[in-house]
Design a protein around this motif. Structure first.
Motif, mmCIF file in Angstrom:
data_model
loop_
_atom_site.group_PDB
_atom_site.id
_atom_site.type_symbol
_atom_site.label_atom_id
_atom_site.label_comp_id
_atom_site.label_asym_id
_atom_site.label_seq_id
_atom_site.Cartn_x
_atom_site.Cartn_y
_atom_site.Cartn_z
ATOM 1 N N ALA A 127 0.833 -1.209 0.000
ATOM 2 C CA ALA A 127 0.000 0.000 0.000
ATOM 3 C C ALA A 127 0.864 1.255 0.000
ATOM 4 O O ALA A 127 0.571 2.237 -0.708
ATOM 5 C CB ALA A 127 -0.930 -0.004 1.207
ATOM 6 N N ALA A 128 1.939 1.230 0.787
ATOM 7 C CA ALA A 128 2.817 2.397 0.847
ATOM 8 C C ALA A 128 3.558 2.593 -0.469
ATOM 9 O O ALA A 128 3.668 3.724 -0.970
ATOM 10 C CB ALA A 128 3.807 2.235 1.992
ATOM 11 N N TRP A 129 4.046 1.511 -1.045
ATOM 12 C CA TRP A 129 4.746 1.624 -2.331
ATOM 13 C C TRP A 129 3.806 2.097 -3.433
ATOM 14 O O TRP A 129 4.186 2.924 -4.276
ATOM 15 C CB TRP A 129 5.362 0.276 -2.715
ATOM 16 N N GLU A 130 2.578 1.574 -3.424
ATOM 17 C CA GLU A 130 1.615 2.005 -4.449
ATOM 18 C C GLU A 130 1.318 3.497 -4.320
ATOM 19 O O GLU A 130 1.306 4.242 -5.318
ATOM 20 C CB GLU A 130 0.317 1.211 -4.324
ATOM 21 N N GLY A 131 1.063 3.950 -3.101
ATOM 22 C CA GLY A 131 0.803 5.367 -2.889
ATOM 23 C C GLY A 131 1.988 6.223 -3.271
ATOM 24 O O GLY A 131 1.836 7.295 -3.879
ATOM 25 N N VAL B 191 7.836 4.039 -11.508
ATOM 26 C CA VAL B 191 7.871 2.645 -11.956
ATOM 27 C C VAL B 191 8.587 1.776 -10.930
ATOM 28 O O VAL B 191 8.150 0.665 -10.614
ATOM 29 C CB VAL B 191 8.565 2.548 -13.335
ATOM 30 N N GLU B 192 9.690 2.290 -10.393
ATOM 31 C CA GLU B 192 10.435 1.545 -9.372
ATOM 32 C C GLU B 192 9.549 1.270 -8.148
ATOM 33 O O GLU B 192 9.515 0.148 -7.633
ATOM 34 C CB GLU B 192 11.666 2.353 -8.967
ATOM 35 N N ALA B 193 8.832 2.302 -7.700
ATOM 36 C CA ALA B 193 7.955 2.145 -6.540
ATOM 37 C C ALA B 193 6.824 1.168 -6.835
ATOM 38 O O ALA B 193 6.489 0.304 -6.006
ATOM 39 C CB ALA B 193 7.389 3.497 -6.117
ATOM 40 N N LEU B 194 6.222 1.284 -8.017
ATOM 41 C CA LEU B 194 5.085 0.428 -8.353
ATOM 42 C C LEU B 194 5.507 -1.019 -8.561
ATOM 43 O O LEU B 194 4.738 -1.949 -8.251
ATOM 44 C CB LEU B 194 4.388 0.981 -9.592
ATOM 45 N N ASN B 195 6.707 -1.232 -9.076
ATOM 46 C CA ASN B 195 7.204 -2.611 -9.183
ATOM 47 C C ASN B 195 7.401 -3.224 -7.801
ATOM 48 O O ASN B 195 7.168 -4.424 -7.604
ATOM 49 C CB ASN B 195 8.514 -2.651 -9.977
ATOM 50 N N ASN B 196 7.816 -2.407 -6.829
ATOM 51 C CA ASN B 196 7.913 -2.899 -5.456
ATOM 52 C C ASN B 196 6.530 -3.263 -4.920
ATOM 53 O O ASN B 196 6.356 -4.273 -4.232
ATOM 54 C CB ASN B 196 8.555 -1.842 -4.555
ATOM 55 N N ALA B 197 5.535 -2.430 -5.255
ATOM 56 C CA ALA B 197 4.169 -2.721 -4.817
ATOM 57 C C ALA B 197 3.696 -4.042 -5.413
ATOM 58 O O ALA B 197 3.077 -4.866 -4.722
ATOM 59 C CB ALA B 197 3.235 -1.586 -5.221
ATOM 60 N N ALA B 198 3.988 -4.254 -6.705
ATOM 61 C CA ALA B 198 3.579 -5.501 -7.361
ATOM 62 C C ALA B 198 4.299 -6.706 -6.763
ATOM 63 O O ALA B 198 3.724 -7.795 -6.650
ATOM 64 C CB ALA B 198 3.855 -5.410 -8.855
ATOM 65 N N LYS B 199 5.538 -6.492 -6.347
ATOM 66 C CA LYS B 199 6.321 -7.571 -5.756
ATOM 67 C C LYS B 199 5.664 -8.068 -4.464
ATOM 68 O O LYS B 199 5.608 -9.274 -4.215
ATOM 69 C CB LYS B 199 7.732 -7.063 -5.472
ATOM 70 N N SER C 80 2.459 -7.346 -3.543
ATOM 71 C CA SER C 80 1.025 -7.597 -3.702
ATOM 72 C C SER C 80 0.759 -7.973 -5.156
ATOM 73 O O SER C 80 0.206 -7.185 -5.937
ATOM 74 C CB SER C 80 0.222 -6.355 -3.306
ATOM 75 N N PRO C 81 1.154 -9.183 -5.560
ATOM 76 C CA PRO C 81 1.111 -9.576 -6.970
ATOM 77 C C PRO C 81 -0.292 -9.750 -7.547
ATOM 78 O O PRO C 81 -0.436 -9.881 -8.764
ATOM 79 C CB PRO C 81 1.873 -10.911 -6.987
ATOM 80 N N ARG C 82 -1.324 -9.706 -6.711
ATOM 81 C CA ARG C 82 -2.694 -9.848 -7.209
ATOM 82 C C ARG C 82 -3.444 -8.525 -7.115
ATOM 83 O O ARG C 82 -4.668 -8.502 -7.084
ATOM 84 C CB ARG C 82 -3.430 -10.915 -6.401
ATOM 85 N N ASN C 83 -2.724 -7.425 -7.139
ATOM 86 C CA ASN C 83 -3.328 -6.101 -7.012
ATOM 87 C C ASN C 83 -3.458 -5.469 -8.401
ATOM 88 O O ASN C 83 -2.488 -4.959 -8.975
ATOM 89 C CB ASN C 83 -2.474 -5.221 -6.100
ATOM 90 N N ASN D 68 -1.770 -7.774 -17.163
ATOM 91 C CA ASN D 68 -1.725 -8.342 -15.808
ATOM 92 C C ASN D 68 -2.920 -7.875 -14.986
ATOM 93 O O ASN D 68 -3.535 -8.651 -14.248
ATOM 94 C CB ASN D 68 -0.424 -7.935 -15.109
ATOM 95 N N ALA D 69 -3.233 -6.582 -15.128
ATOM 96 C CA ALA D 69 -4.367 -6.021 -14.378
ATOM 97 C C ALA D 69 -5.675 -6.653 -14.817
ATOM 98 O O ALA D 69 -6.520 -7.014 -13.972
ATOM 99 C CB ALA D 69 -4.421 -4.513 -14.559
#
Length: 444
Positions: free
Chosen positions: A324-328, A343-351, A353-356, A382-383
């Motif tokens: 949640a923090a990385w996505e925000g 992109v770096e932050a969102l890839n961390n979010a996907a890592k 939370s891979p089903r988000n 993916n989404a």
């Protein structure tokens, strides 16, 4: 002959002086015991015991010290120790009738307690209660009787009586751990009853049990949190807020209560008050990462990007696994046109939370801004694999195809976006642009 007479006189004088000194010592010891008695009357058991131990360190045969110690042990509910202390008082002063009478009384007390326990073990709590009430009349300073009455009251679900008895035991024993623990267990019992009722969706019983818990211990934070959840589940968000405010009144330094109150305040649209609670929460606990995440979300919604970035940066520094923090954080960086970092932050979010689906949609959007259209299509796919009706992801996919010049796939993607009412207008606009031979343009 004169010499013998002189020696005899000296010996007598030494004996007299020795007895006088001994009498003075005994008076001093008795004075300390009297002080200890006064402390006991003021319910200061610890200081009273300290004085008694000091006396016994000076004279281990001083019977009044043992006698007073037995009263201290009775206050604490230690019947065996009280009996042993009176026995020692008798050993060192066998002619004292008060000590002997008291020993007989304690033997009577022992028998009554055994009778009560026998009734209780035999499945007759009412009979046990009757015996214990008789004990309280004869021996009102014995703390353990009140504890036993509390156990019976709790067994019979009479929480008011149980609380009264436990408090009496705590008062007499000056907060002995056995009795304070019993009170905590009582609170936990009603909390657990409330939680169990909540789990089966019996919200009325759940609220009733939890209200009992906080009536016993007004500082029991977890009960207020669950009461808030109950009212929120019942659709009464205002009452949920009230419960959490009550909890904060009793626990001003509970950061979790303030965090949950902030969530509820957000639900009713009061973001400024929510922000106030979150700020207080991180003042109490500067490492409360979840609070920084929600603060970041509020700042982002208010387009206060500098504070939003700082809040999310703090959140991810405290918990590098928080999706949640990385996505925000990624969303803020997007607003600041810092797409590479986004992109770096969102890839961390996907890592983490891979089903988000929301994360992959944001990634697709970021890649489109970077003109990395194939990566945008992959992220959008993916989404949509996670949520086939996610209009935003289909829109980004359509943008990527259109910007690559693949109009047929772009129209197909925009048509899928049209099925989401929130994206219908912008998707139809892009389709119209393609059919007119005009370039697509982001219309969000």
């Amino acid at each position: 002959m004169a010499m013998k007479h002189k020696i005899l006189v000296i010996s007598v004088l030494l004996l007299i002086f020795g007895l006088a000194a001994s009498g003075q010592d005994l008076a001093a010891l008795q004075g300390q015991i009297d002080q200890a008695k006064a402390m006991l009357e003021n319910n200061d058991l610890m200081s009273a015991e300290m004085f008694v131990q000091q006396v016994l360190a000076q004279d281990s045969s001083f019977a009044p010290a043992y006698y007073l110690m037995h009263e201290i042990e009775l206050r604490r509910g230690n019947l065996t120790e009280a009996q042993q202390a009176v026995r020692k008082a008798i050993d060192f002063n066998p002619t004292n009738e008060t000590y002997r009478e008291r020993f007989d009384q304690i033997r009577d007390l022992v028998n009554m307690i055994r009778d009560g326990q026998r009734e209780y073990d035999g499945g007759n709590p009412d009979n046990a209660k009757r015996v214990y009430l008789q004990v309280t009349e004869k021996y009102p300073s014995f703390a353990d009787t009140y504890y036993r009455l509390g156990v019976i009251a709790l067994l019979q679900d009479d929480h008011e009586a149980a609380l009264k008895y436990y408090n009496k035991a705590i008062e007499l024993s000056n907060g002995d751990e056995k009795y304070t623990r019993a009170k905590r267990v009582m609170v936990q019992k009603y909390y657990q009853d409330g939680l169990n009722a909540y789990k089966i969706n019996d919200l009325t019983v759940a609220e009733e049990k939890l209200r009992v818990a906080i009536s016993i211990d007004s500082t029991f934070s977890t009960a207020y949190q669950l009461l808030g959840a109950i009212k929120r589940k019942a659709g009464d968000i205002e009452k949920a807020i009230d419960y959490l405010k009550m909890g904060i009144e009793a626990n001003a330094n509970d950061e979790a209560l303030r965090y949950n109150l902030a969530i509820y305040l957000q639900n009713v649209g009061d973001r400024l008050k929510a922000l106030e609670q979150l700020k207080k929460s991180v003042e109490i606990n500067p490492n409360y990462d979840k609070a920084y995440t929600v603060m970041g979300r509020i700042y982002l919604d208010r387009k206060n990007l500098e504070e939003a970035e700082a809040s999310y940066a703090k959140a991810v520094s405290l918990d590098k696994t928080s999706a949640a923090a990385w996505e925000g954080y990624g969303a803020v960086l997007m607003e600041l046109d810092r797409y590479e970092k986004a992109v770096e932050a969102l890839n961390n979010a996907a890592k983490y939370s891979p089903r988000n689906a929301q994360v992959y949609y944001r990634l697709a959007e970021a890649y489109n801004y970077q003109e990395k259209y194939e990566l945008a299509i992959e992220a959008a796919k993916n989404a949509t694999q996670i949520n086939s009706n996610f209009g935003a992801a289909w829109y980004e996919m359509g943008m990527a195809f259109a910007l690559m010049g693949n109009n047929d796939d772009a129209i197909n993607a925009f048509n899928r976006a049209r099925t989401d009412a929130r994206w219908r207008k912008v998707a139809e606009y892009e389709i119209e642009q393609i059919r007119k031979g005009k370039p697509v343009s982001r219309q969000q």
